[in-house]
Scaffold this motif. Structure first.
Motif, PDB file in Angstrom:
ATOM      1  N   GLY A 216     -50.407  93.672  67.628  1.00  0.00           N
ATOM      2  CA  GLY A 216     -50.914  92.318  67.826  1.00  0.00           C
ATOM      3  C   GLY A 216     -50.304  91.330  66.855  1.00  0.00           C
ATOM      4  N   ILE A 217     -50.173  91.724  65.574  1.00  0.00           N
ATOM      5  CA  ILE A 217     -49.569  90.838  64.575  1.00  0.00           C
ATOM      6  C   ILE A 217     -48.093  90.586  64.905  1.00  0.00           C
ATOM      7  CG2 ILE A 217     -48.952  90.632  62.142  1.00  0.00           C
ATOM      8  CD1 ILE A 217     -51.444  92.281  61.495  1.00  0.00           C
ATOM      9  N   SER A 218     -47.396  91.624  65.327  1.00  0.00           N
ATOM     10  CA  SER A 218     -45.980  91.469  65.684  1.00  0.00           C
ATOM     11  C   SER A 218     -45.814  90.548  66.882  1.00  0.00           C
ATOM     12  CB  SER A 218     -45.366  92.835  65.981  1.00  0.00           C
ATOM     13  OG  SER A 218     -45.464  93.697  64.864  1.00  0.00           O
ATOM     14  N   ALA A 219     -46.692  90.709  67.884  1.00  0.00           N
ATOM     15  CA  ALA A 219     -46.615  89.840  69.056  1.00  0.00           C
ATOM     16  C   ALA A 219     -46.906  88.387  68.672  1.00  0.00           C
ATOM     17  CB  ALA A 219     -47.609  90.318  70.116  1.00  0.00           C
TER      18      ALA A 219
ATOM     19  N   LEU B 211     -54.967  87.275  71.673  1.00  0.00           N
ATOM     20  CA  LEU B 211     -54.385  88.601  71.548  1.00  0.00           C
ATOM     21  C   LEU B 211     -55.454  89.644  71.224  1.00  0.00           C
ATOM     22  CD1 LEU B 211     -51.105  87.772  69.579  1.00  0.00           C
ATOM     23  CD2 LEU B 211     -51.279  88.566  71.937  1.00  0.00           C
ATOM     24  N   ALA B 212     -56.403  89.287  70.364  1.00  0.00           N
ATOM     25  CA  ALA B 212     -57.479  90.222  70.040  1.00  0.00           C
ATOM     26  C   ALA B 212     -58.328  90.526  71.267  1.00  0.00           C
ATOM     27  CB  ALA B 212     -58.348  89.642  68.922  1.00  0.00           C
TER      28      ALA B 212
ATOM     29  N   ALA C 202     -59.944  92.648  61.107  1.00  0.00           N
ATOM     30  CA  ALA C 202     -61.319  93.124  60.951  1.00  0.00           C
ATOM     31  C   ALA C 202     -62.010  93.300  62.296  1.00  0.00           C
ATOM     32  CB  ALA C 202     -62.113  92.154  60.076  1.00  0.00           C
ATOM     33  N   SER C 203     -61.760  92.389  63.230  1.00  0.00           N
ATOM     34  CA  SER C 203     -62.424  92.481  64.533  1.00  0.00           C
ATOM     35  C   SER C 203     -61.990  93.725  65.296  1.00  0.00           C
ATOM     36  CB  SER C 203     -62.111  91.238  65.365  1.00  0.00           C
ATOM     37  OG  SER C 203     -60.722  91.145  65.660  1.00  0.00           O
ATOM     38  N   LEU C 204     -60.742  94.156  65.125  1.00  0.00           N
ATOM     39  CA  LEU C 204     -60.271  95.358  65.797  1.00  0.00           C
ATOM     40  C   LEU C 204     -60.757  96.625  65.093  1.00  0.00           C
ATOM     41  CD1 LEU C 204     -56.607  94.412  66.764  1.00  0.00           C
ATOM     42  CD2 LEU C 204     -58.661  94.294  68.154  1.00  0.00           C
TER      43      LEU C 204
ATOM     44  N   PHE D 159     -50.830  78.659  67.113  1.00  0.00           N
ATOM     45  CA  PHE D 159     -51.183  79.630  66.074  1.00  0.00           C
ATOM     46  C   PHE D 159     -52.662  79.991  66.133  1.00  0.00           C
ATOM     47  CE2 PHE D 159     -52.950  80.513  61.897  1.00  0.00           C
ATOM     48  CZ  PHE D 159     -52.115  81.501  61.417  1.00  0.00           C
ATOM     49  N   TYR D 160     -53.523  78.990  66.240  1.00  0.00           N
ATOM     50  CA  TYR D 160     -54.966  79.245  66.210  1.00  0.00           C
ATOM     51  C   TYR D 160     -55.462  79.910  67.495  1.00  0.00           C
ATOM     52  CZ  TYR D 160     -55.032  76.292  62.064  1.00  0.00           C
ATOM     53  OH  TYR D 160     -54.799  75.773  60.817  1.00  0.00           O
ATOM     54  N   TYR D 161     -54.877  79.570  68.611  1.00  0.00           N
ATOM     55  CA  TYR D 161     -55.349  80.137  69.879  1.00  0.00           C
ATOM     56  C   TYR D 161     -54.799  81.546  70.127  1.00  0.00           C
ATOM     57  CZ  TYR D 161     -57.859  76.170  71.847  1.00  0.00           C
ATOM     58  OH  TYR D 161     -58.784  75.196  72.096  1.00  0.00           O
ATOM     59  N   LEU D 162     -53.616  81.832  69.613  1.00  0.00           N
ATOM     60  CA  LEU D 162     -52.996  83.114  69.923  1.00  0.00           C
ATOM     61  C   LEU D 162     -53.745  84.291  69.305  1.00  0.00           C
ATOM     62  CD1 LEU D 162     -49.135  82.519  69.781  1.00  0.00           C
ATOM     63  CD2 LEU D 162     -50.500  83.285  71.725  1.00  0.00           C
ATOM     64  N   TYR D 163     -54.260  84.127  68.094  1.00  0.00           N
ATOM     65  CA  TYR D 163     -54.947  85.249  67.444  1.00  0.00           C
ATOM     66  C   TYR D 163     -56.162  85.724  68.242  1.00  0.00           C
ATOM     67  CZ  TYR D 163     -52.440  86.037  63.072  1.00  0.00           C
ATOM     68  OH  TYR D 163     -51.504  86.415  62.141  1.00  0.00           O
ATOM     69  N   PRO D 164     -57.112  84.845  68.600  1.00  0.00           N
ATOM     70  CA  PRO D 164     -58.251  85.331  69.398  1.00  0.00           C
ATOM     71  C   PRO D 164     -57.851  85.789  70.792  1.00  0.00           C
ATOM     72  CG  PRO D 164     -58.341  82.945  69.150  1.00  0.00           C
ATOM     73  CD  PRO D 164     -57.292  83.437  68.217  1.00  0.00           C
TER      74      PRO D 164
END
Length: 282
Positions: free
Chosen positions: A263-266, A175-176, A243-245, A168-173
């Motif tokens: 990105g959220i869906s993925a 994907l961004a 926010a970063s996007l 969970f924590y690694y996927l967000y950055p």
């Protein structure tokens, strides 16, 4: 002129040692100044980048050779821990990093923060689950509640939850970073990107630590506030992702809203698949 890949300051094109952070840039490909490049988590103009003097301990650490390996010492470990805590404190006061500081020694802080968050999250969820199962077994014996047998092995649950939250924590950055690189055509140093993303959630880490401590003391009595703090902590990663996007200069025809939704869906699809494999197949 070119940009140092470690501290992101402009340096002479022929420089072998960065005059700002002391890093060896002779064997690395520094980023040309005229390429698309995002210096921080939120888009800024690289022409206005100002580097403030780092603390003395960071200055001494940066001046040493990167290839020189020193023997482990308690004082060195303590100094590294203090620098890490100082990094989190600065990020809590200034999440968007409007005041520039030297980031050369922070390349691994993001990875460590993600692992620490996964450990605390796994411990919190496992503690709450075990306490709820024990409480239900007790109530089912003295009330009209149906008797249902739950098998929760704390060690197995902890390991599975750790793997789940680590993803969970690694996927967000990740994907961004993927979206910004391949869809928005922005350049970013990967290790610093991970550190900045984790730093943006430094306050969320404080909430997670508080929730974890409360769960150790009163997992049933304080279950509602614990879960509330935990959900706020998880939501901070989603907010940072969006926010970063949105703060990135978009010079393409792709709408930022659809990039965020994609990105959220993925992330949701990958997390559901990973949870299914961990808890139903393994």
């Amino acid at each position: 002129m070119k940009i140092c890949i470690y501290c992101h300051n402009r340096i002479p094109k022929e420089a072998l040692i960065c005059p700002m952070c002391g890093s060896d840039v002779s064997d690395s490909e520094a980023i040309p100044q005229d390429e698309f490049y995002q210096p921080t988590l939120f888009e800024e103009n690289t022409a206005n980048f100002v580097d403030l003097t780092a603390d003395e301990d960071e200055e001494d650490a940066a001046s040493g050779s990167r290839t020189e390996k020193q023997a482990f010492s308690f004082d060195e470990a303590k100094n590294k821990f203090i620098r890490y805590m100082r990094f989190l404190w600065k990020k809590m006061k200034d999440p968007a990093e409007t005041r520039k500081s030297r980031r050369e020694s922070h390349n691994l802080y993001g990875y460590f923060t993600f692992v620490l968050s996964a450990l605390l999250s796994a411990g919190l969820v496992t503690r709450i689950a075990v306490a709820l199962v024990n409480q239900y077994d007790l109530l089912s014996q003295i009330s009209l509640l149906p008797t249902v047998t739950f098998h929760v092995e704390p060690v197995v649950w902890y390991m599975k939850n750790f793997l789940l939250f680590l993803a969970f924590y690694y996927l967000y950055p990740l994907l961004a970073y993927f979206i910004k690189t391949f869809f928005l055509h922005r350049r970013h140093a990967f290790h610093n990107w991970m550190t900045q993303y984790a730093g943006m959630n430094a306050f969320g880490l404080l909430l997670l630590g508080t929730a974890f401590l409360i769960s150790l003391i009163a997992p049933i009595l304080m279950a509602v506030p614990v879960l509330l703090l935990f959900l706020v902590h998880l939501s901070s990663y989603l907010v940072t992702f969006i926010a970063s996007l949105y703060q990135t200069i978009n010079e393409t025809k792709r709408d930022t809203l659809y990039l965020c939704l994609g990105g959220i869906s993925a992330h949701l699809l990958l997390m559901m698949s990973w949870a299914y494999l961990l808890f139903l197949k393994m």
